[in-house]
Design a protein around this motif. Structure first.
Motif, PDB file in Angstrom:
ATOM      1  N   MET A   1       0.825  -1.203   0.000  1.00 41.17           N
ATOM      2  CA  MET A   1       0.000   0.000   0.000  1.00 41.17           C
ATOM      3  C   MET A   1       0.868   1.267   0.000  1.00 41.17           C
ATOM      4  SD  MET A   1      -2.896   1.500  -0.067  1.00 41.17           S
ATOM      5  CE  MET A   1      -4.284   0.503   0.365  1.00 41.17           C
ATOM      6  N   ARG A   2       1.947   1.236   0.760  1.00 41.29           N
ATOM      7  CA  ARG A   2       2.835   2.397   0.836  1.00 41.29           C
ATOM      8  C   ARG A   2       3.357   2.776  -0.548  1.00 41.29           C
ATOM      9  NH1 ARG A   2       6.530   4.466   5.035  1.00 41.29           N
ATOM     10  NH2 ARG A   2       5.490   3.008   6.407  1.00 41.29           N
ATOM     11  N   GLU A   3       3.768   1.771  -1.309  1.00 40.54           N
ATOM     12  CA  GLU A   3       4.314   2.021  -2.643  1.00 40.54           C
ATOM     13  C   GLU A   3       3.242   2.603  -3.561  1.00 40.54           C
ATOM     14  OE1 GLU A   3       4.640  -0.998  -1.049  1.00 40.54           O
ATOM     15  OE2 GLU A   3       6.735  -0.744  -0.441  1.00 40.54           O
ATOM     16  N   LYS A   4       2.034   2.073  -3.443  1.00 43.49           N
ATOM     17  CA  LYS A   4       0.916   2.547  -4.266  1.00 43.49           C
ATOM     18  C   LYS A   4       0.605   4.012  -3.952  1.00 43.49           C
ATOM     19  CE  LYS A   4      -3.299   0.462  -5.677  1.00 43.49           C
ATOM     20  NZ  LYS A   4      -4.388  -0.451  -5.340  1.00 43.49           N
ATOM     21  N   LEU A   5       0.543   4.353  -2.671  1.00 48.04           N
ATOM     22  CA  LEU A   5       0.280   5.734  -2.272  1.00 48.04           C
ATOM     23  C   LEU A   5       1.385   6.667  -2.733  1.00 48.04           C
ATOM     24  CD1 LEU A   5      -1.140   5.189   1.329  1.00 48.04           C
ATOM     25  CD2 LEU A   5      -2.413   5.878  -0.704  1.00 48.04           C
ATOM     26  N   ASN A   6       2.632   6.232  -2.598  1.00 45.19           N
ATOM     27  CA  ASN A   6       3.751   7.060  -3.054  1.00 45.19           C
ATOM     28  C   ASN A   6       3.700   7.283  -4.563  1.00 45.19           C
ATOM     29  OD1 ASN A   6       4.950   7.634  -0.577  1.00 45.19           O
ATOM     30  ND2 ASN A   6       6.172   5.764  -0.602  1.00 45.19           N
ATOM     31  N   ALA A   7       3.344   6.250  -5.318  1.00 42.98           N
ATOM     32  CA  ALA A   7       3.262   6.371  -6.772  1.00 42.98           C
ATOM     33  C   ALA A   7       2.158   7.352  -7.179  1.00 42.98           C
ATOM     34  CB  ALA A   7       3.024   5.001  -7.406  1.00 42.98           C
ATOM     35  N   ILE A   8       1.007   7.258  -6.518  1.00 42.57           N
ATOM     36  CA  ILE A   8      -0.089   8.196  -6.814  1.00 42.57           C
ATOM     37  C   ILE A   8       0.338   9.612  -6.458  1.00 42.57           C
ATOM     38  CG2 ILE A   8      -2.444   8.896  -6.211  1.00 42.57           C
ATOM     39  CD1 ILE A   8      -3.029   5.867  -5.742  1.00 42.57           C
ATOM     40  N   SER A   9       0.955   9.771  -5.303  1.00 42.32           N
ATOM     41  CA  SER A   9       1.413  11.084  -4.851  1.00 42.32           C
ATOM     42  C   SER A   9       2.375  11.707  -5.860  1.00 42.32           C
ATOM     43  CB  SER A   9       2.091  10.931  -3.485  1.00 42.32           C
ATOM     44  OG  SER A   9       2.679  12.139  -3.078  1.00 42.32           O
TER      45      SER A   9
END
Length: 132
Positions: free
Chosen positions: A1-9
């Motif tokens: 989830m962390r990676e997904k949020l960082n990518a969206i950000s």
């Protein structure tokens, strides 16, 4: 989830920089909001603009007129401003939106700056650990 949020950000920040390069500072918040929504959709993101945010008060859902400027992929809140400078109350607003939605990442963006990177504040609430 962390990676997904960082990518969206990162993608939202890139889109905001593109919008700011095209329009520059000095417009109303709504103009940046519409253009950023367009840019993100064009880049393949699901964007909900002016999402109603009800408040739970003593077990009752109350519609207080709160609205999220943008919600990207149902995971990241984007709150836009076009002000002289960001204030602590703007950060508090995003933190409250994160708490009310149960989401973990918000971007506070002020388009009334010379360089867009100077107008971006990432706000994290209980950032989730990566899943197995």
């Amino acid at each position: 989830m962390r990676e997904k949020l960082n990518a969206i950000s990162e993608a939202v920040i890139g889109a905001a920089i593109a919008v700011h390069r095209e329009l520059g500072p000095g417009l109303l918040e709504t103009a940046y909001e519409a253009c950023l929504e367009f840019e993100l959709i064009d880049r393949g993101f699901a964007v909900e603009r002016q999402r109603v945010l009800p408040v739970q008060y003593r077990g009752v859902t109350v519609d207080c007129g709160f609205r999220l400027d943008l919600c990207v992929n149902e995971l990241v809140i984007v709150e836009l401003k076009a002000v002289e400078k960001l204030e602590r109350i703007h950060e508090a607003q995003v933190n409250t939106y994160l708490r009310l939605t149960g989401l973990h990442l918000g971007l506070l963006m002020n388009f009334n700056v010379t360089k867009m990177v100077d107008g971006i504040k990432r706000i994290v609430r209980e950032f989730p650990e990566s899943s197995h």
